[in-house]
Enzyme design. Sequence first.
Site, PDB file in Angstrom:
ATOM      1  CD  GLU A  69      30.404  29.621   5.777  1.00  0.00           C
ATOM      2  OE1 GLU A  69      30.206  28.957   4.754  1.00  0.00           O
ATOM      3  OE2 GLU A  69      29.804  30.678   6.023  1.00  0.00           O
TER       4      GLU A  69
ATOM      5  CD  GLU B 296      31.391  34.802   4.709  1.00  0.00           C
ATOM      6  OE1 GLU B 296      30.334  34.337   4.245  1.00  0.00           O
ATOM      7  OE2 GLU B 296      32.503  34.277   4.530  1.00  0.00           O
TER       8      GLU B 296
HETATM    9  C1  GBH Z   1      29.104  31.823   2.848  1.00  0.00           C
HETATM   10  O1  GBH Z   1      28.538  30.609   3.213  1.00  0.00           O
HETATM   11  C2  GBH Z   1      30.489  31.629   2.266  1.00  0.00           C
HETATM   12  O2  GBH Z   1      31.468  31.779   3.275  1.00  0.00           O
HETATM   13  C3  GBH Z   1      30.792  32.570   1.122  1.00  0.00           C
HETATM   14  O3  GBH Z   1      31.945  32.130   0.467  1.00  0.00           O
HETATM   15  C4  GBH Z   1      29.613  32.639   0.182  1.00  0.00           C
HETATM   16  O4  GBH Z   1      29.852  33.427  -0.935  1.00  0.00           O
HETATM   17  C5  GBH Z   1      28.442  33.211   0.964  1.00  0.00           C
HETATM   18  O5  GBH Z   1      28.151  32.405   2.054  1.00  0.00           O
HETATM   19  C6  GBH Z   1      27.165  33.287   0.162  1.00  0.00           C
HETATM   20  O6  GBH Z   1      26.735  32.016  -0.221  1.00  0.00           O
HETATM   21  O7  GBH Z   1      23.561  24.183  -1.366  1.00  0.00           O
HETATM   22  O8  GBH Z   1      21.300  24.703  -0.790  1.00  0.00           O
HETATM   23  O9  GBH Z   1      22.535  23.086   0.509  1.00  0.00           O
HETATM   24  C7  GBH Z   1      27.214  30.714   3.740  1.00  0.00           C
HETATM   25  C8  GBH Z   1      26.714  29.451   4.334  1.00  0.00           C
HETATM   26  C9  GBH Z   1      26.314  27.161   3.944  1.00  0.00           C
HETATM   27  C10 GBH Z   1      25.098  28.782   2.714  1.00  0.00           C
HETATM   28  C11 GBH Z   1      25.998  26.120   2.882  1.00  0.00           C
HETATM   29  C12 GBH Z   1      24.780  27.768   1.644  1.00  0.00           C
HETATM   30  C13 GBH Z   1      24.458  25.432   1.208  1.00  0.00           C
HETATM   31  C14 GBH Z   1      23.051  25.571   0.770  1.00  0.00           C
HETATM   32  N1  GBH Z   1      26.366  28.475   3.331  1.00  0.00           N
HETATM   33  N2  GBH Z   1      24.733  26.447   2.239  1.00  0.00           N
HETATM   34  S1  GBH Z   1      22.588  24.263  -0.295  1.00  0.00           S
END
Ligand code: GBH
Length: 508
Positions: free
Chosen positions: A213, A414
Amino acid sequence: MSEHHSTQSGPVGPSRREFLLAAGLLGVTAAASTALVGCSDSNEFAAPLQEFPQGFTWGVGTSAYQIEGAYNVAGRKPSVWDTFCRIPGKVLGDATGDVACDHYNLYPSDVALIAALGVKHYRLSIAWPRIIPGGRGKVNEQGVDFYKRLLDELEAHGITAHATLFHWDTPQALQDKYRGWESREIAGDFADYCTATVDRLGDRVKHWYTTNEIRSFVHTAYTYPGGPFDGAPPFAPGIELASEQAFWQTSHNALLAQGMGVQAVRASASRGSTVTLVEDSVTYVPLTETAEDIEATAKAFRSMSPNGGIIVPILTGEYDPIFLENLGASAPKIRAGDMEIISTPIDGFGFNTYSASYVRAAENNIGAEELPFPEGYPTYQSSWLKFAPDTVYWGVRMFTESLGRDDLKIVVTESGASQPDAIDADGEVMDTGRVMYLRETLKSAHRAIEEGYPLEGFFVWSFMDNFEWANGYVERFGITYVDFDTQKRTPKESYDWFGEVVAQNRVL
Ligand code: GBH
């Protein structure tokens, strides 16, 4: 005692297992499943047969910093997350990954619990700060040894490892030396780390993934004046850059690292290995399944940010032209040869999918309008995690229809949901919200397969509750409950449910 128990449970009805037995739905795996296909009419309780293809890859996933702990053991040095966690107010409850799930020590029982689930595939990540604690230079063989032990344990249980080389734990030494991802130099250091790791673990791992990511470790970790997060991005290192151009240049460096990483893995990996990246591409879902909105979905998938600046260059060799037009003077500077590196061929695509955005056709240069989520839209514990299970189907379909990459085998690396789970009085964790999320998501995955799109696997995030980045230990994504005081693991209802799905190879 047992009588007392049965009177108590009596009015509630039979247990799930008793019900399934009564309905003839347990033990229908392998031999009996074909019989069920033939005689589903004769059993009024038979579920719809949303079977997955033979050999479909079922797995669960985790990442190093989120579960390992042992942050200062056997030569490991800090990553940017160790540093970030120590800045008060950055992580909920000022939590750290110092101990996390203590998986570094508890890996044998964790592997046994993964095996008991019945999956044959496990996605883990390898910590750069364990393998090359200084970011570049000397390899720490003690760090390598941990992964040898873990991979041998997996192998002994018949579980195939899928290893991500970078899940956000940038060595702090590189942050200090040249500001980490802000420097192009990191691409070379990342490739060298990939080489060192694959040289040592390539006999044990055949499925490699470079970066997890870019959208998160760059786009949620950096911002710029006027950009999102009001100057304080929630992920490490949490930096406001001078300009939007500097932001996209940082993102470009990550694309270069990804491409050089793929080349490094290929050069060192054993015969028959695969290498790709993992990305949480933003998925768009058409507001209505009409030709117009579906076309808008395809246009949004390619041209909106950040897809147009991450997956499009990786998969097509060019930043999306409309995306670039909309970026104007903030576009990254591209040196000769960069795009060839960035678009180094990959073996499939690791697709992380959680939330989605709805779109409809619109009169703008993209041809699509992204719709905001109204208040009250079904949302999981994480505020960003909207319940939009069609995302898998539309995501997988768009790699083919929007990017023209119908050759690309896709694995959902995921998918999962957060809930504030707790152990109830009966000792169970009844996470029906997660079961519902996964069931609907798998129906969407099944639809993609049924319509011929190349979806080959599905890894639930996560095998167990863990350090959920800026949300510390508050948001739980596991199908296994972790008591962080005692480190006791308790399989949740979703663990049992997913085990049955895997055993029967179909949606349940
Ligand atoms: C995944 O990202 C990760 O790969 C994993 O490590 C993690 O535990 C899992 O999701 C659950 O979160 O801060 O409100 O702007 C998922 C994609 C992209 C979701 C960034 C959260 C930020 C939201 N992520 N996003 S915010």
